[in-house]
Every structure is written in C-alpha cells, then in structure tokens.
Design an enzyme around this catalytic site. Structure first.
Site, PDB file in Angstrom:
ATOM      1  N   ASP A   1       0.584  -1.318  -0.242  1.00 45.19           N
ATOM      2  CA  ASP A   1       0.428   0.185  -0.041  1.00 45.19           C
ATOM      3  C   ASP A   1       0.849   1.262  -0.181  1.00 45.19           C
ATOM      4  O   ASP A   1      -0.208   2.302  -0.572  1.00 45.19           O
ATOM      5  CB  ASP A   1      -1.418  -0.297   1.067  1.00 45.19           C
TER       6      ASP A   1
ATOM      7  N   GLU B   1       9.397 -10.594  -2.716  1.00 46.02           N
ATOM      8  CA  GLU B   1      10.806  -9.527  -2.725  1.00 46.02           C
ATOM      9  C   GLU B   1      11.959 -10.185  -3.085  1.00 46.02           C
ATOM     10  O   GLU B   1      13.206  -9.251  -3.519  1.00 46.02           O
ATOM     11  CB  GLU B   1      10.842  -8.182  -1.517  1.00 46.02           C
TER      12      GLU B   1
ATOM     13  N   HIS C   1       1.456  -0.339  10.564  1.00 48.05           N
ATOM     14  CA  HIS C   1       1.643  -1.628  10.116  1.00 48.05           C
ATOM     15  C   HIS C   1       2.940  -1.264   9.195  1.00 48.05           C
ATOM     16  O   HIS C   1       3.517  -0.522   8.384  1.00 48.05           O
ATOM     17  CB  HIS C   1       0.945  -2.361   8.985  1.00 48.05           C
ATOM     18  N   HIS C   2       3.108  -2.322   9.148  1.00 48.64           N
ATOM     19  CA  HIS C   2       4.941  -2.261   8.594  1.00 48.64           C
ATOM     20  C   HIS C   2       6.179  -1.106   9.564  1.00 48.64           C
ATOM     21  O   HIS C   2       7.661  -1.408   8.468  1.00 48.64           O
ATOM     22  CB  HIS C   2       5.390  -2.221   7.393  1.00 48.64           C
TER      23      HIS C   2
ATOM     24  N   GLY D   1      27.287 -15.674  -3.202  1.00 52.04           N
ATOM     25  CA  GLY D   1      26.785 -16.999  -3.047  1.00 52.04           C
ATOM     26  C   GLY D   1      25.611 -17.247  -1.913  1.00 52.04           C
ATOM     27  O   GLY D   1      25.430 -18.814  -1.211  1.00 52.04           O
TER      28      GLY D   1
ATOM     29  N   ASP E   1      19.399 -28.893  -6.637  1.00 53.70           N
ATOM     30  CA  ASP E   1      17.808 -29.187  -7.029  1.00 53.70           C
ATOM     31  C   ASP E   1      17.381 -28.630  -5.213  1.00 53.70           C
ATOM     32  O   ASP E   1      16.467 -27.848  -5.181  1.00 53.70           O
ATOM     33  CB  ASP E   1      17.689 -30.306  -6.574  1.00 53.70           C
TER      34      ASP E   1
ATOM     35  N   ASN F   1      20.193 -34.559  -7.416  1.00 57.28           N
ATOM     36  CA  ASN F   1      21.475 -35.278  -6.525  1.00 57.28           C
ATOM     37  C   ASN F   1      20.599 -35.246  -5.207  1.00 57.28           C
ATOM     38  O   ASN F   1      21.644 -35.410  -4.300  1.00 57.28           O
ATOM     39  CB  ASN F   1      23.039 -34.965  -7.026  1.00 57.28           C
TER      40      ASN F   1
ATOM     41  N   GLY G   1      20.026 -33.036  -2.184  1.00 55.45           N
ATOM     42  CA  GLY G   1      20.708 -33.199  -1.181  1.00 55.45           C
ATOM     43  C   GLY G   1      21.457 -31.760  -1.717  1.00 55.45           C
ATOM     44  O   GLY G   1      22.271 -31.073  -2.980  1.00 55.45           O
TER      45      GLY G   1
ATOM     46  N   GLU H   1      27.737 -29.338   0.603  1.00 56.98           N
ATOM     47  CA  GLU H   1      28.303 -28.808   1.597  1.00 56.98           C
ATOM     48  C   GLU H   1      28.669 -30.404   2.092  1.00 56.98           C
ATOM     49  O   GLU H   1      29.474 -30.678   3.481  1.00 56.98           O
ATOM     50  CB  GLU H   1      26.789 -28.735   2.431  1.00 56.98           C
TER      51      GLU H   1
END
Ligand SMILES: Cc1ncc(C[n+]2csc(CCOP(=O)(O)OP(=O)(O)O)c2C)c(N)n1
Ligand SMILES: Cc1ncc(C[n+]2csc(CCOP(=O)(O)OP(=O)(O)O)c2C)c(N)n1
Ligand SMILES: [Mg+2]
Ligand SMILES: [Mg+2]
Lengths: 563, 563
Positions: free
Chosen positions: A28, A50, A113-114, A411, A442, A469, A471, A475
């Site tokens: 708004d 966003e 608000h916000h 990254g 994925d 793969n 996952g 990592e």
C-alpha cells in the site's frame, strides 16, 4: 515550466538510463507510484516475492546494464535486502525504490503497520545504507530531482546498488521536469592524464621486458564494463589469457590464446603451472576471494603481478590510487609495442567430452559439463548457481559471446533462479534473442522455485537444467557427508512448473537419466531453438562432483579448520 | 570441572527453556554446530529457505513459547531478517543464531564468500542489532556462557528476538558446563511493591466507581503471557470483555460476557457503541496500530481509559513507568470487590451463518467466516494472513482454547505459511494433538509456498484453506482495483503439494466451489480429524470482502490520502 510528478520523473530517468522492466511487489505504500510505470514506457514484472525480485533485478543488471526493484516499506525492503547485499558485494548496479509512509506520518511517529511499533522510520533505511553506495530519502520536493539524478549516476559509475525511500505524499508532488531534457551524465570521470600516463609507462616497461607474460581476467572487468578494452588488449597482444571463476565469460574462449580457468590448486592440469610460472601476471578486475582462488591457493608472487582495478592500480608493491583501469587499458592497447613482446604459447582448451565418457549409461558431472560446452551457442547467457554447478562449469568451454552469470563472492543459494528470470528479461528488453540457460542444484532451486512463475508470466526464453542429487552435495563435501541437515525433500521437480500454472504451451518438460537421453535432448532441434521455458530434471551420478572436489575440500578447510 | 563444548552448551540451554526443534538452513559456517543439535535432544527442521525458517520460528514461539533459528553468515541471516524484524515488531521471542567466519578470519579481514568484499564482518550484526533486544558476538570462550544465558533470559522476559553470532572457531571450544546444572532464571523481575499497590488502588477506585466498565484485551496480553491473569479477572468480575484484532484468541469467546471484536469504525454493529459508551475502558497489552484500530478510528477518551502494559501502566493521563501489568492484574483479581461493581450486560456473539447465507450456491466471504466458526474445535490453532483473511476472521467466533495467530502490525505476506508450519510443530513438540488451521490468500501463498514441503517432511497436522480470488484483493480495495500490479499468475494450487513431493498418503487435497461442497467438507469426519496435511483450494465470490471493506477504505485512506 514543465511540471512533472515525482514518480514520473523517477521512472522516466530509469527509462533513460536503459531500464525497460521494473521488478518488485506492490504494497500500500507504493501502489500510487506504480501507476506511473507504464506511463514512462516501462513494464511491471510482478515478481512473486521481494527476494526473488531483488535476485532478478541483479540478473537483469548483469545482462542489461542496470536495473530497478520497487518494494514496500519494512516488510518488502527487508525481504529484498539479501538480494541487494549480493548486488553490493558483487558490484551490480540496482536501484532499490522503497515506497514508505508519508513524511507527515513519519514526523508524527505514527504507529503504522510495517513498522517496529516504536515510531522509528529510519531503521530500515539505516540497514540499507550499509549495502548501498547512495541512500536517499526523497522528503523535499525541491531536492528530489537532484537526489534521483545523483543516485542514478553513482549507481552506474560505481556499479553498486542505491536506495531511494519514496514517501506516499511525495509520489505525486510536482517538480521541475525541464531537466529531463538533459540526460544524466553517466560518463566515468577520466583519470588525471599525467598519473595515468605514468602508470601506463610502468606497465608497458614490465610488459615489454617480460619473458612469459599472461593476462588474468576477473570479475570486475565485467562489472566495471571494460570487457571491450580487455578484448582489444588480448587481441592486439596475442598474450595467453586466463579467466578466474568470477571472470569466466569475459573473454572470447575460442581465441587461440585463451588458456582456461585459473583457480589456484583448483585449476585443471597445466593451467596453474602456466600462470604461476609466468614472470608477469596482469590481472584485470581481480577479486581474490576464497572461492575465486580455491582457498587463497594462488602461488603467484606480487613481485610479478600487476593489478588493474576500477579505482586504482597496483604494480608489484607500488600503488596508484585514483587511476581507473579503463583509461589505462585503452592506452595500453594504443601504445603496446607488439614487436617487443614475448608471446609464449597458450594452452589448448577443448571440451573434453570423449575423455570423460565412461562406459556406464549414467550421466556423471565429469561428462556433463564438457558436453554442455558443445551444446552452447554463441551469445548464450549461462547462469550457474552456488553448489556443484559453479565448479562444474569450469569444465565447459564457452562459445564466443557467451555471458557467464554467477554469484561466487556473495554465494546466496536460490539467487540463480531469480537472476535467470532477470537476465532473460533484460536480453529480451534489449531486443536480442539470446537464450538464457540455467544450471541449478535441487537444493538451491527449492529456495526460490516460484520464480518459474515469473518466467512463464513473461514467456521468457529460458532453459533450466536442474542438477538432481538429493541434497546439498557441495556441503556434504565440506562437512556432514551423511548428515540429515544436508538432505532435502524429494520434489517432483518437473511437476513444479505445472503447479505454478504452466500449461504445455508455456513450458516443455524433460527428464533425462542416461547419456543417450541427454545426447538426444541436446541435439534436438526444437530444444535447441528454446522457444519458451524448458525445464530439464537431470538424474545421474551427480553426487560425485568431478575433480573440483579437491579444490573444494581445500577451500572448505578454511572454515571449520582455521581454529 | 565439567567441560562442555560451546555448541552443546548453547543447544542444551535452548532445550532447557523449552525449545524442541530448531529451524534453519545449513551453510558452511554453521555445519559443525549443527552436529550438536541431536546431541542436545533437539530436532533439526530443515527449512526450505531462511525467510520461511524465520517465519516458522515466529509461529513456533507463538504456540510453543520461544524458538530458535540457525542461519549462515550474510546470505542466510539477511534472508531471514524480515522474519526476525516481524518477531521484534510483534514481541515474539526468537533466538537467531548465525554461524559466521572464525575470529581469526574476521581479525585478518579475509576476503571470504558471503562477505561484502570489504573485510567488514560487523555489517550484518549491526543490522540485526536494530531488531534484536540483545545482540552478542560469541568471540571469547570465557564470556560465552554468560552471553548465552543473558540473551536467553532477555529474549524470554522482553519477548523479543536476540541475535547470537557464533564463529566457526568457537563452536567446539570447551567451556565450563557445571552452570548447566542451574537453569536460567526466567522469572520476570517483580514490580516495586509500593508502586504496584499504588497503581492497583487507583485502578480499583476507578473500577468500583464506574457505571459501565469494559475490558479490552490486545496483543501484548498474549505476547507477554498474562492471558491466565486476564482470564481470571474477566471470570471474577464478569465484566463485558472485548478483543482487538491482534488480541483475538486471548479470551475464551464462549464466556457469556464476551462481546466481540472492537476495531473502531471497523467493528460489527453494536460493538463500537458498546465500547465507546463505556465510562471506563481497561485495555490490556494494547497496540493501537492503524490496522488494529481501523485507521485510528477509536472514539474512546483517554480520560476514561486505563492502559496496562508489560513495562508500564497509564491511568487517564497519569503514567506509571516500571509497573508491569502481570503483578497489577494478579492483585486486581485478588482485591476487586465484586459487590461494588456495576456489571452492564455484554453483547451476544454468535456465528451468523444463517443471516449471511444468500440464495446463490457461490461461497461468499460473508458466509464463509461465520461458517468456519462452527467448524472450529476447542484448542485449535488458527492462523490468518494479511489480506482479506485477517479481516474475515473477525466474523468467526472461536471455541474455547483456540489460539489465534496473526501478524497484524508487521503484516508481511507469506508469513502465515511459515508460521503455520512452526505453530503446528510446536503443538506437536509440546505433546498436544491440536489442529493447526491456516487461512491464506492466493497472493500471499505464492511468496512462501515451498514451506508446504516442511509441513510434509514432519507430517504435521495442518489444514490449509487457500482463499482463491486471483490476486491482491485487499490492495485492490486500497488502490488499483483493476491495476495489473494487483494481478497474480493463476497457479494450479492443489497441485502444489504434489509437486513438492506430496504423495496421496502425505496430503489430502480438495477443491471447494459451492456452499454445499463446503458444507460437505466441513462436516466430513476424516477432514475434521485432520490426520496430516490437508489442502483446500477455495473458489467463490472471494473478490468481495464482506463489510470490512468499509473499515479498510478508511484505514487505507491514511496512506495515499495523508498528503
Ligand atoms: C541463502 C543461502 N543459504 C545457505 C547457503 C549454504 N549453502 C551453500 S551451497 C549449499 C547447497 C546447495 O545445494 P544444491 O543447490 O543442491 O547444489 P549441489 O551442490 O547439490 O549440486 C548451501 C545450503 C547459502 N550459500 N546461501
Ligand atoms: C512482504 C510483503 N509484501 C507486500 C505486501 C503488501 N500486501 C499487503 S496485502 C497484499 C495482498 C495479499 O493478497 P492475498 O494474499 O491474495 O489476499 P486477498 O486480500 O486477496 O485475500 C499485499 C501484496 C506485504 N504486506 N508484505
Ligand atoms: Mg543438490
Ligand atoms: Mg488473493
């Protein structure tokens, strides 16, 4: 004389600097401003959230030059802030416009608000100012045009985000529009000529003396728009030229002098030896970050290095502040004496498809990435995500004109899905028919999957390869090979575009499990034409990241290990 | 004496204060710490992205008391920051733990990934400190236990987020574990007795004198945990009691003295008259924000008002700082002389189903919300999203024990999907079998849809009603009824859970288009049992938000109009 409404002024300026589409989400506090977007000849993208909007704006700027995103106060802008921080970190010019409460509500400290409920309307602007090269509150009609022009100029020249806070009661204030007749001056201030000449002379002296000089092109060559100049230097000197991961795509890789990706101990055999044995390395726009150097594993000496940057140059240990690389590069091209140069041979770079084809039917990363190199076409836009893709792509030789879009320093996973949408939209807005091709893991895809909606909303020419793969593979190689926290839920990936409203007309979907199926797909005429969105779920031996594993484990050893 | 590793200490403390599941996303700067989660008897949620994780942590704290979310430096924490800001704004205690580079890398200003590339490792902590009641960098082993204990205590008592920055080289440092034998003291500091008595006396004097006193319960009664005390006061005094939108659920709505939702000009007929004609209004935990008061449309006088807050009280214009409402409420219950009270009758509140049933088969908002009131069961958790749902729910009378979960002050759309996951998980963690029921608009759902994945990953007992009205309806009523920016892409909503891996065993899906179909669904035994995830796509006349339109347009007139 020529009164114009603030919102119109702003959007006309955005159009003038080259923007054609505005990313963002309504709220708004920005609704009335949005009415002025079509009036300025701009398109509203209608992002799904966003963060994706900010990622997309980042991608748009990377192929289109500059971009803009509109959010609403507090909730919208903070959702976007990670995307904007990424643009700051990686030198991408994004204009972030935040529709905020009226100056009157702000002055009265209204409990709106916000807000944080504490009457403080500056908190979010303060946060954003830390990741913006200019941050302006458009509170006084008499100053707004100046503020906007200054912000856009800095955004472009410093190639970094700017933040504009637009109160509802300023949106339709009348300001002087005559200045719109004069475009904003976006030219970079030239270097002081004598200083510049001095640096050029020093560089030329070392260059002419060197026995085995090489050129290394990095991120800021792209981000600060000296790719043309670099190309000129490389073509004229015929010196061996290498790129870093963040610089990949800056150089025409079909040049005979192109030698591949230099990334310290993560380089392919021969490359590190070649660069590190050079007696002169000229780096252009270097960003020697951990991931860009395989954990600071360069074995080059500063005594043999010349670094050209957007705001200074360094020759060995001599520093030259306020000498920007553009002018230096231009003069180097003019003045280099090719006859005096020692031009050692470069390495041959090919897509090593045959060498990496094993006897199994299963697609391996080792096989995939070189094969992709043969599938790519001139002028493609190639987006890769943090994860195994960002390493795999080193094995892909780009055809001429390919733009590589990566976010190796910041990254943030999920970025690539938004960035792809933005990059493809910019390509279309610029009137080209370039294909945009995304390689995304994925895990990363799940963070921002709904951006596929926006790709379809604008019927963009995008091909997605989902690296399946199960996952967070990258990592696993850092820590927790079997840990539950590196697992993800198994989606029915090719059904995702359908759920997001994709009819068969809007999206073509493929599941590719074997090398033969991959071959068939990559040689299919229609697939190569890439009329609209194409979504490919890949199944294969994706759990073994190619030889990059080595580099990876070294990089990672930085963190848990540096105790 | 009893050495314990930092990560173990931290997670054991989280367990001690009542947390059983940790939200978040892994990243290389937090991986090693995550290994200690199961060791402390905690569950790793495995969120799909950081914003959703923060939203879910917010929801978890709202039903479970307190929660924690782990992110990685820069990219992760900034993705979460809007969710944490919401928790700050709305007084929700969330512990945000950020895995960050080692103290050595920080000291050396290393050019690491997830940094701005400028060697500044404090930027993100500085941002977060503005939306956290404590922000601590766990850099010195000798101080860490103190820092953690202090942060958790403040988090709980002030009911606000805290921020903990955990460097990789501190994760496994040994610290003294003996202090774990003594639980953290979470008791609120009592008021100074004389001050407190003074306030209680003043309040009682006005209360005993008043001809038509009413009680108005608001957000902070819930957030600062005085619901029991309020319930005691209401039951003992039998005074008419009303709630604000943010306080809805704080009071047992089946009490005969319950009078409905007071929201200024947005109230149902009779309610505003009743509250505004009272000669004494005692508000408990008021947050008089624009949306909570229909645009500051209260017509009550401060001369007739007593406000009890978590950190001060106000009687007419007399202010009493450092007098917290808990002690005051407890003494009021003890000391109020019921014989002296004038107890005017309250209003009758019923679910007006029949009154709002029109002849058409189409589901209207007017019909839907009261009907929902009959479908709800005792102890349900009801989550509503910013948009028409947050207004519609005023027409729903809650059975006893229902927890209302809304985010009316911060109002970040998409929040509810994450919050629902967290709220349901907390309910399960606390050993209850409460149903969690979400009402979310199609627009809001798109921002965070992938959180459905996490609901299924943990097989939570969640029923989702998707309010399908093709766009940002609430915004259309504010500005841009036909504007393109208020349109969204039409998803195949019921296919979304399937694409996210939902097999028929994991999720039941329904499309409901008519009143009869709705009736059938809401009375279906299995549907009411809500074994796992249920997803209902509603189609109907959702474009007409009920009588709230009036209130809405008034609220909105604040913004574009307040020039
Ligand atoms: C916003 C954000 N959250 C978390 C991380 C940490 N992170 C880096 S790579 C990665 C895993 C990526 O997995 P996937 O996309 O599946 O790629 P793969 O390595 O499996 O090919 C994660 C979680 C990050 N970089 N950014
Ligand atoms: C993160 C965020 N972005 C934007 C907004 C502005 N906004 C408030 S309500 C709303 C529309 C919600 O639409 P929907 O969920 O479909 O609900 P409806 O009113 O249509 O029932 C928007 C965009 C917001 N509050 N939060
Ligand atoms: Mg993966
Ligand atoms: Mg809607």
């Amino acid at each position: 004389e020529k009164p114009v409404v603030v919102a119109e002024y702003l959007f006309k300026r955005l159009h003038e600097v080259g923007i054609r589409s505005i990313h963002g989400v309504p709220g708004d506090f920005n609704l009335v401003a949005l009415d002025y977007i079509p009036k300025a000849g701009l398109k509203w993208v209608g992002s799904v959230n966003e963060l994706n909007a900010a990622y997309a704006a980042d991608g748009y700027a990377r192929t289109g030059g500059i971009s803009a995103v509109v959010t609403t106060f507090g909730v919208g802008e903070l959702s976007a802030i990670n995307g904007i921080a990424g643009a700051f970190s990686e030198h991408v010019p994004v204009v972030h416009i935040v529709g905020c409460p009226s100056t009157i509500s702000q002055r009265n400290g209204m409990l709106l608000h916000h807000t944080l409920g504490n009457g403080d309307f500056n908190v979010f602007a303060n946060m954003s100012s830390q990741i913006s090269c200019v941050s302006a509150r458009l509170n006084k009609p008499g100053e707004i045009a100046d503020q906007i022009d200054y912000a856009l100029r800095e955004c472009w020249i410093r190639s970094r985000p700017v933040y504009l806070m637009l109160p509802t009661d300023m949106v339709e204030k009348k300001i002087e529009g005559a200045r719109l007749d004069t475009p904003i001056d976006l030219t970079e201030p030239p270097n002081e000529p004598e200083r510049e000449d001095y640096v050029v002379d020093v560089v030329l002296r070392y260059l002419h003396e060197a026995k085995s000089p090489v050129i290394l092109v990095d991120a800021c060559a792209v981000r600060h728009r000296v790719v043309q100049e670099v190309q000129g230097l490389v073509e004229k000197t015929q010196l061996p030229v290498f790129v870093t991961p963040m610089g990949k795509g800056a150089i025409n890789e079909s040049l005979p002098t192109y030698g591949g990706v230099y990334v310290g101990t993560g380089s392919k055999p021969g490359v590190a030896e070649r660069v590190e044995s050079a007696d002169l390395v000229i780096t252009i726009g270097a960003m020697k970050s951990d991931f860009n150097t395989a954990g600071f594993s360069y074995r080059t000496s500063q005594l043999k290095t010349i670094d050209l940057h957007s705001d200074h140059c360094t020759v060995r240990y001599s520093e030259y502040p306020r000498v920007a690389m553009r002018g230096v590069l231009q003069k180097l091209v003019q003045r280099v004496d090719v006859g005096k140069l020692n031009r050692p041979s470069s390495l041959e770079v090919v897509n090593e498809v045959a060498q990496n084809r094993d006897s199994s039917e299963i697609i391996t990363q080792a096989f995939f990435w070189p094969r992709v190199g043969e599938y790519l076409k001139e002028d493609d836009i190639v987006v890769t995500e943090t994860g195994t893709s960002n390493f795999g792509i080193w094995e892909t030789k780009y055809p001429r004109g390919v733009t590589g879009v990566t976010q190796i320093l910041w990254g943030s996973i999920g970025w690539s899905v938004g960035a792809t949408q933005g990059a493809a939209l910019a390509a279309e807005d610029m009137g080209t028919d370039r294909r945009t091709i995304l390689f995304v893991g994925d895990g990363s895809f799940q963070l921002t999957a709904q951006e596929v909606t926006t790709m379809m909303r604008h019927n963009l020419r995008i091909t997605i390869f989902l690296i399946y793969n199960e996952g967070f593979t990258i990592e696993r190689y850092i820590h927790g090979m079997e840990a539950e926290y590196n697992d993800i839920v198994r989606w029915n990936y090719v059904d995702v575009p359908t759920a997001f409203g994709g009819t068969d007309k809007l999206v073509r979907k493929f599941v590719v499990k074997t090398k033969d199926e991959l071959e068939k797909l990559l040689t299919d005429k229609e697939f190569n034409e890439a009329g609209g969105l194409q979504f490919t779920g890949n199944a294969g031996k994706w759990k073994t990241p190619h030889q990059q594993t080595k580099a990876l484990s070294q990089e990672s050893s930085l963190h848990p290990g540096d105790t």
